[in-house]
Scaffold this motif. Structure first.
Motif: not given
Ligand code: FMN
Length: 195
Positions: A87-92, A98-100, A146-148
């Motif tokens: 849920l926390r990540l989905q929001h971003r 949003f730029n990781i 996130f980028a892996v």
């Protein structure tokens, strides 16, 4: 000591390093990046293998594209996460802007050349050296897990000139922090036994 060094002791750097998510100014100059990579490779390394290699991305368009690819790659991996984290990540991820990489101008990726039992450990130790060295230079860093997924696709390896058999371990953004980052509290070390 170079102009950028703050004179922080090792302990001060350990306690003042933070995951920085807001950056200002141009990408780091070449000399600073090379100094950080030199600090990274001073890390301990199993059987003195030094199994790491580095890519540096400072092209803003490429960082933006990588962020977009990572967001779609991560969307698929999220199914395996615990619901709270998802849920926390989905929001971003649902925020189109949003730029990781938080608009940082420099991304360093630490790659494992062969994969072996201690290679990931070696790369993470190099990552921590890099982050502490950056902190000692007054720079901010943040690991971007996130980028892996995107980095390990054949397409991104090809874009970055990385052999197919290498594995992205630690993507780290680096730059001048735009403000101060408050410390995040830690639990006390859990000592299970002390015999
Ligand atoms: C393996 C790993 C992956 C991480 N991935 C991300 C990420 O994708 N995005 C992000 O904003 N922070 C990421 N972080 C940073 C952590 O959220 C951060 O270190 C943690 O909240 C503790 O804060 P501190 O580093 O300021 O003490 C990552 C950290 C680690 C070690």
């Amino acid at each position: 000591m170079s102009d950028r060094d703050t004179g922080l002791s090792a302990l001060e750097a350990i306690y003042s390093r933070r995951a920085v998510r807001s950056y200002k100014g141009p990408p780091l100059d070449r000399e600073t990046v090379l100094a950080l990579l030199d600090a990274a490779v001073q890390a301990p390394t199993a059987v003195h293998e030094e199994p790491w290699a580095f890519t540096v991305v400072q092209d803003r368009g490429m960082l933006r594209n990588l962020s977009d690819s990572a967001k779609s790659a991560f969307g698929e991996q999220m199914r395996n996460l615990p619901p709270g984290q998802r849920l926390r990540l989905q929001h971003r991820l649902d925020t189109p802007d949003f730029n990781i990489f938080y608009d940082a101008g420099t991304l360093v990726v630490i790659w494992a050349k062969p994969m072996g039992p201690f290679v990931a450990a070696d790369c993470w130790l190099a990552a921590q050296n890099l982050m502490l060295a950056a902190c000692a230079k007054g720079l901010g860093t943040c690991v971007i897990g996130f980028a892996v997924g995107a980095l390990n696709t054949p397409e991104w390896k090809a874009h970055l000139g990385v052999p197919a058999e290498w594995t992205a371990i630690a993507p780290i953004i680096v730059g001048a922090p735009a403000g101060s980052t408050p410390p995040v509290p830690r639990k006390k070390p859990e000592i299970v036994s002390w015999r």
